[in-house]
Design a protein around this motif. Structure first.
Motif, PDB file in Angstrom:
ATOM      1  N   LEU A  38       0.841  -1.192   0.000  1.00  0.00           N
ATOM      2  CA  LEU A  38       0.000   0.000   0.000  1.00  0.00           C
ATOM      3  C   LEU A  38       0.873   1.238   0.000  1.00  0.00           C
ATOM      4  N   CYS A  39       0.322   2.341  -0.499  1.00  0.00           N
ATOM      5  CA  CYS A  39       1.034   3.613  -0.428  1.00  0.00           C
ATOM      6  C   CYS A  39       0.431   4.449   0.703  1.00  0.00           C
ATOM      7  N   VAL A  40       1.098   5.526   1.048  1.00  0.00           N
ATOM      8  CA  VAL A  40       0.667   6.356   2.173  1.00  0.00           C
ATOM      9  C   VAL A  40      -0.764   6.851   1.973  1.00  0.00           C
ATOM     10  N   CYS A  41      -1.112   7.267   0.758  1.00  0.00           N
ATOM     11  CA  CYS A  41      -2.470   7.780   0.534  1.00  0.00           C
ATOM     12  C   CYS A  41      -3.514   6.704   0.817  1.00  0.00           C
ATOM     13  N   GLU A  42      -3.183   5.447   0.571  1.00  0.00           N
ATOM     14  CA  GLU A  42      -4.120   4.364   0.864  1.00  0.00           C
ATOM     15  C   GLU A  42      -4.260   4.160   2.369  1.00  0.00           C
ATOM     16  N   PHE A  43      -3.144   4.266   3.101  1.00  0.00           N
ATOM     17  CA  PHE A  43      -3.213   4.177   4.566  1.00  0.00           C
ATOM     18  C   PHE A  43      -4.044   5.322   5.133  1.00  0.00           C
ATOM     19  N   VAL A  44      -3.839   6.528   4.603  1.00  0.00           N
ATOM     20  CA  VAL A  44      -4.582   7.703   5.069  1.00  0.00           C
ATOM     21  C   VAL A  44      -6.082   7.465   4.894  1.00  0.00           C
ATOM     22  N   SER A  45      -6.469   6.952   3.750  1.00  0.00           N
ATOM     23  CA  SER A  45      -7.874   6.682   3.481  1.00  0.00           C
ATOM     24  C   SER A  45      -8.412   5.556   4.369  1.00  0.00           C
ATOM     25  N   ALA A  46      -7.689   4.472   4.458  1.00  0.00           N
ATOM     26  CA  ALA A  46      -8.150   3.302   5.209  1.00  0.00           C
ATOM     27  C   ALA A  46      -8.238   3.569   6.706  1.00  0.00           C
ATOM     28  N   LEU A  47      -7.287   4.317   7.242  1.00  0.00           N
ATOM     29  CA  LEU A  47      -7.216   4.535   8.689  1.00  0.00           C
ATOM     30  C   LEU A  47      -7.828   5.864   9.125  1.00  0.00           C
ATOM     31  N   ALA A  48      -8.163   6.728   8.162  1.00  0.00           N
ATOM     32  CA  ALA A  48      -8.732   8.049   8.463  1.00  0.00           C
ATOM     33  C   ALA A  48      -7.836   8.816   9.441  1.00  0.00           C
ATOM     34  N   LEU A  49      -6.540   8.808   9.150  1.00  0.00           N
ATOM     35  CA  LEU A  49      -5.555   9.518   9.959  1.00  0.00           C
ATOM     36  C   LEU A  49      -4.761  10.456   9.054  1.00  0.00           C
ATOM     37  N   PRO A  50      -4.178  11.511   9.621  1.00  0.00           N
ATOM     38  CA  PRO A  50      -3.398  12.440   8.794  1.00  0.00           C
ATOM     39  C   PRO A  50      -2.104  11.807   8.289  1.00  0.00           C
ATOM     40  N   GLN A  51      -1.686  12.269   7.119  1.00  0.00           N
ATOM     41  CA  GLN A  51      -0.480  11.730   6.472  1.00  0.00           C
ATOM     42  C   GLN A  51       0.757  11.786   7.366  1.00  0.00           C
ATOM     43  N   PRO A  52       1.021  12.879   8.091  1.00  0.00           N
ATOM     44  CA  PRO A  52       2.231  12.892   8.921  1.00  0.00           C
ATOM     45  C   PRO A  52       2.240  11.786   9.993  1.00  0.00           C
ATOM     46  N   LYS A  53       1.066  11.502  10.566  1.00  0.00           N
ATOM     47  CA  LYS A  53       0.998  10.444  11.580  1.00  0.00           C
ATOM     48  C   LYS A  53       1.278   9.081  10.953  1.00  0.00           C
ATOM     49  N   ILE A  54       0.682   8.822   9.806  1.00  0.00           N
ATOM     50  CA  ILE A  54       0.922   7.557   9.097  1.00  0.00           C
ATOM     51  C   ILE A  54       2.409   7.436   8.756  1.00  0.00           C
ATOM     52  N   SER A  55       2.989   8.498   8.225  1.00  0.00           N
ATOM     53  CA  SER A  55       4.398   8.468   7.822  1.00  0.00           C
ATOM     54  C   SER A  55       5.323   8.196   9.007  1.00  0.00           C
ATOM     55  N   ARG A  56       5.013   8.766  10.160  1.00  0.00           N
ATOM     56  CA  ARG A  56       5.832   8.506  11.357  1.00  0.00           C
ATOM     57  C   ARG A  56       5.789   7.035  11.746  1.00  0.00           C
ATOM     58  N   HIS A  57       4.596   6.445  11.707  1.00  0.00           N
ATOM     59  CA  HIS A  57       4.464   5.029  12.056  1.00  0.00           C
ATOM     60  C   HIS A  57       5.169   4.136  11.035  1.00  0.00           C
ATOM     61  N   LEU A  58       5.028   4.467   9.760  1.00  0.00           N
ATOM     62  CA  LEU A  58       5.707   3.681   8.726  1.00  0.00           C
ATOM     63  C   LEU A  58       7.225   3.801   8.855  1.00  0.00           C
ATOM     64  N   ALA A  59       7.707   4.986   9.212  1.00  0.00           N
ATOM     65  CA  ALA A  59       9.152   5.175   9.396  1.00  0.00           C
ATOM     66  C   ALA A  59       9.669   4.299  10.527  1.00  0.00           C
ATOM     67  N   LEU A  60       8.910   4.192  11.599  1.00  0.00           N
ATOM     68  CA  LEU A  60       9.327   3.337  12.717  1.00  0.00           C
ATOM     69  C   LEU A  60       9.338   1.868  12.304  1.00  0.00           C
ATOM     70  N   LEU A  61       8.313   1.447  11.586  1.00  0.00           N
ATOM     71  CA  LEU A  61       8.268   0.056  11.117  1.00  0.00           C
ATOM     72  C   LEU A  61       9.418  -0.236  10.157  1.00  0.00           C
ATOM     73  N   ARG A  62       9.739   0.735   9.319  1.00  0.00           N
ATOM     74  CA  ARG A  62      10.867   0.570   8.380  1.00  0.00           C
ATOM     75  C   ARG A  62      12.187   0.534   9.146  1.00  0.00           C
ATOM     76  N   GLN A  63      12.327   1.401  10.151  1.00  0.00           N
ATOM     77  CA  GLN A  63      13.551   1.436  10.964  1.00  0.00           C
ATOM     78  C   GLN A  63      13.772   0.096  11.678  1.00  0.00           C
ATOM     79  N   GLN A  64      12.701  -0.525  12.115  1.00  0.00           N
ATOM     80  CA  GLN A  64      12.795  -1.830  12.779  1.00  0.00           C
ATOM     81  C   GLN A  64      12.885  -2.982  11.768  1.00  0.00           C
ATOM     82  N   GLU A  65      12.859  -2.632  10.477  1.00  0.00           N
ATOM     83  CA  GLU A  65      12.974  -3.571   9.364  1.00  0.00           C
ATOM     84  C   GLU A  65      11.818  -4.568   9.292  1.00  0.00           C
ATOM     85  N   LEU A  66      10.647  -4.131   9.774  1.00  0.00           N
ATOM     86  CA  LEU A  66       9.454  -4.956   9.646  1.00  0.00           C
ATOM     87  C   LEU A  66       8.813  -4.776   8.276  1.00  0.00           C
ATOM     88  N   ILE A  67       9.085  -3.627   7.651  1.00  0.00           N
ATOM     89  CA  ILE A  67       8.536  -3.367   6.323  1.00  0.00           C
ATOM     90  C   ILE A  67       9.637  -2.878   5.390  1.00  0.00           C
TER      91      ILE A  67
END
Length: 125
Positions: A38-67
């Protein structure tokens, strides 16, 4: 990510479960597992959360190498790391299978989304 003798990534169990302890991160992981990528815009739509919040969570998951992410033109697509340790992948798969209602509303919002970005190639499982 360090790998074991089977070529799988090794992850610290505590770090893994800390990532899962947050509802947004868990939903992101389960949505990626269900949808492939999925791309960020899809997460924003699916979770009804702002893009910066989604991006912060994705960055943490990427940093932990889960994604992992991949760029395709203007889009950045995220998927569960295919090198994730088998035990960690199994936890995610079992969680999704046992709790489909946890992301049911998010999947409905995703499916209601207008134009979704096209992918040139299918996501790796």
């Amino acid at each position: 990510m360090a790998t074991n003798k089977n070529g799988e990534g090794t992850i610290n169990a505590l770090s893994f479960y800390k990532c899962l302890a947050d509802e947004t991160r868990l939903k992101c992981l389960l949505l990626m597992l269900n949808e492939g990528e999925l791309c960020v815009c899809e997460f924003v739509s699916a979770l009804a959360l702002p893009q910066p919040k989604i991006s912060r969570h994705l960055a943490l998951l990427r940093q932990q190498e889960l994604i992992q992410d991949r760029r395709q033109g203007q889009w950045v697509f995220y998927r569960v790391n295919p090198q994730l340790a088998t035990w960690a992948t199994n936890v995610l798969k079992n969680t999704l299978a046992a709790n489909p209602e946890f992301i049911r509303e998010n999947l409905a919002k995703l499916n209601e989304m207008g134009q979704r970005p096209e992918r040139l190639s299918a996501c790796c499982p």
